[in-house]
Every structure is written in C-alpha cells, then in structure tokens.
Design an enzyme around this catalytic site. Sequence first.
Site, PDB file in Angstrom:
ATOM      1  N   HIS A 133      37.378   0.851  31.993  1.00  0.00           N
ATOM      2  CA  HIS A 133      37.477   2.028  31.120  1.00  0.00           C
ATOM      3  C   HIS A 133      36.394   3.038  31.490  1.00  0.00           C
ATOM      4  CE1 HIS A 133      39.197   3.288  26.971  1.00  0.00           C
ATOM      5  NE2 HIS A 133      38.920   4.356  27.699  1.00  0.00           N
ATOM      6  N   ALA A 136      36.965   5.383  34.384  1.00  0.00           N
ATOM      7  CA  ALA A 136      37.476   6.405  35.301  1.00  0.00           C
ATOM      8  C   ALA A 136      37.229   7.814  34.799  1.00  0.00           C
ATOM      9  CB  ALA A 136      38.968   6.184  35.541  1.00  0.00           C
ATOM     10  N   ALA A 142      45.766   5.708  29.827  1.00  0.00           N
ATOM     11  CA  ALA A 142      45.985   6.049  28.415  1.00  0.00           C
ATOM     12  C   ALA A 142      45.254   5.048  27.528  1.00  0.00           C
ATOM     13  CB  ALA A 142      47.482   6.085  28.121  1.00  0.00           C
ATOM     14  N   ARG A 143      45.980   4.082  27.004  1.00  0.00           N
ATOM     15  CA  ARG A 143      45.418   2.994  26.212  1.00  0.00           C
ATOM     16  C   ARG A 143      46.177   1.722  26.566  1.00  0.00           C
ATOM     17  NH1 ARG A 143      41.715   5.812  25.739  1.00  0.00           N
ATOM     18  NH2 ARG A 143      40.640   6.566  23.855  1.00  0.00           N
ATOM     19  N   ASP A 158      58.194  16.321  22.857  1.00  0.00           N
ATOM     20  CA  ASP A 158      58.846  17.611  22.633  1.00  0.00           C
ATOM     21  C   ASP A 158      58.980  18.330  23.972  1.00  0.00           C
ATOM     22  OD1 ASP A 158      59.781  20.048  21.827  1.00  0.00           O
ATOM     23  OD2 ASP A 158      58.031  20.599  20.630  1.00  0.00           O
ATOM     24  N   GLU A 205      39.678  -5.050  25.293  1.00  0.00           N
ATOM     25  CA  GLU A 205      38.535  -4.608  26.093  1.00  0.00           C
ATOM     26  C   GLU A 205      37.237  -5.117  25.490  1.00  0.00           C
ATOM     27  OE1 GLU A 205      38.664  -0.386  26.713  1.00  0.00           O
ATOM     28  OE2 GLU A 205      40.707  -0.432  27.491  1.00  0.00           O
ATOM     29  N   ASP A 215      42.824   1.377  34.076  1.00  0.00           N
ATOM     30  CA  ASP A 215      41.515   1.778  33.551  1.00  0.00           C
ATOM     31  C   ASP A 215      41.340   1.282  32.121  1.00  0.00           C
ATOM     32  OD1 ASP A 215      38.999   3.224  33.744  1.00  0.00           O
ATOM     33  OD2 ASP A 215      39.875   4.656  32.332  1.00  0.00           O
TER      34      ASP A 215
END
Length: 344
Positions: A303, A305, A254-255, A192, A284, A279
């Site tokens: 993972h 950071a 993010a992922r 948005d 994982e 990261d």
Amino acid sequence: MQRETILITSPLEPEFVERIRQAEPNRVDVLFEPDLLPEIRYQNDHNGAPFTRNADQRARWQTLLRRATITWDIPSADDLREAARLRWIQATSTGVGQAVKRLGLTQSDILVTTARGAHGRPLAEFVFMALLSYWRGLAHLQAEQRAHRWVRVCTPEVAGRTMVVVGAGDLARASARVAKALEMRVIAVARDPAKARAHNALFDEIVATDQLHAALARADAVLLTVPHTAETERMIDAAALAAMKPGVAFVNIARGVIVDEPALIEALRSGHVGFAALDVTAVEPLPADSPLWDMPNVLISPHSASTPPSENERLVGLFIENLRCWLDGRHDAMRNVLDKQLLY
C-alpha cells in the site's frame, strides 16, 4: 473576524507545518505538538508507529482538540468526541469514505475534504511499471542475465492493447494519460457514463457498470481505481474474473475488498489471470501465510505506490488552497469535498 485554529493530528514535517502557519498568519492559529504524535516509520507516514499517550500527554492533547476548528487529517473516534468546535477536516488520503462512515461523520455538519489529485501520478507510474515488466518480460530477462545466457527472444509490445479501467475518476485519468501515450485503447467502466468529466477524451469508451463483464472480456489489462462502497465491494468476483481473457494482467490500486481474493488466487494459480500487481489487499498487512506472497505471477506492494517523497508537499499545497477558500467563505470553491452519501 474570528480566527480559525488548525490542529495537526498526524505526523508532518515541521517545515510544512510552518508553511501552513505562514500561509494566513493573520487569520489562523496552528497547533502542532510533535511529542503528542507517533513516530513515523517511513517518509510521509500519516499513521505512525503504535503510540500511547501518558496521562499528561492525554490531557494536553484533549486541550488542543477542544480548541480546534480545523484538523489536518482525520481524528480518531475518541478525539472527535473532544473536538466540539471542529467544522472541517482535511484528509491526507483519497479513499476516506469508509473511515468517515465508521466515525459517524456522514450525519454531521463537519466538512471533509480528501487528498484526491495528489496520488494519481505516482500510482500511474506503479501501474505501468507493473504492466511493462509483465508484457516486456522483465522476469525472464533478469533470469537470463543471472544465468549469463544470451538467447534472443520475442516479447509482445504494449501499443494496440486494451486497458479496462474500473472507475473513471482521478486515478483513472492519470493512468489513461500514460496508456494513451503508449498507444493503448482505454475503456472506462463508470457508475455514470454520461457524467461530464474534463478528462473524458482520454477514454475511447465509457460504459456503465452493468456492462462490466462485457468490458472485462475485451481487456488485456484490468485496472481497479474505484472507491470502496456497498456497490463496489467484491465487484470483481469469480464471475468477473472468469469473464476476463486468459492471461490478462490485473492491477489493483483501489481497495482490496473490491476483489474476491480467494477467487483471484485461484485464477492466478490456473493462469487464467496471467499476472497481478496488488498495492492493496483484503487484509492489510497481507497475512504472512497468504499464498499471494509466493506466487511467481504476483507483485505485492505494501500500500505504498501512492507515496513518493513529494507527497506531503502536494498535500500541504492542496490544504492551503482549500484553507484560503474556507477563510474567504468560498466553500463551494473548495477542492475534493467528500460526498457523504456516495462516500467519495
């Protein structure tokens, strides 16, 4: 007034538990049994090492769950079935939408608040550690130092470059603030673009997601900060990667599932993506046979950071702030209430 009962469901230092207990001692009971929680593997580990409770421990844990009206961190599916009085969960992570969905909480009346705001600064530091090392030639300088070789070089500066941030929330805000201090141009890609945000002035432009590829074509660096939703899963696919400039720097905080990882690997091999700092990864821990481990133009962070030593202190401060709003009945003033439909 009925007292609330908080159950600490993930590892937390005793001094922070006491801080929670002393915040509202006349209105809250805090349940904390360290021997019922896993051992931590590193500071601020909210999952802990693999752990199985014996029969006595399971019985004690179930008793605590039945008393809880609030939990510090998200209980497991089995735990939720026992916690019939639970009305509010304070998570220790920001990206909890998919976990909430898996646990069936999207249709429940249980309020979930996230850790948004606690991790933006350390993640921004990671982003620019990676970008500066790439653009200012850290690997080359280290190699030359090891060779005892003094040969002057010319490396590109950061000022004037364009960073495209996919997402416009808290993580984007923190990184954009650093980017602007380095005189970079920042373009945010948002679901948005017209949404009122206190930090909108940090972005030189905000474009809609249907303009993603056009924005990526302008990027010297691409930064992913979006939550994992049905709309964002694999949004950075082969076509999106192809739209980027040759030699682009790519950072994902993010992922992992936001990215088509095999397509990213091919883009890194060809040099079309010049550098990636990851990261997060699709699986994982990153499997030992993943090509990403050995690629010279890839930086892998496990993972971690977002996890400085001060993390739990910040999270506890956020929790106490929300707790007082909850106790006073000011639920609309609570920070980071998860939208269970949007999953962020």
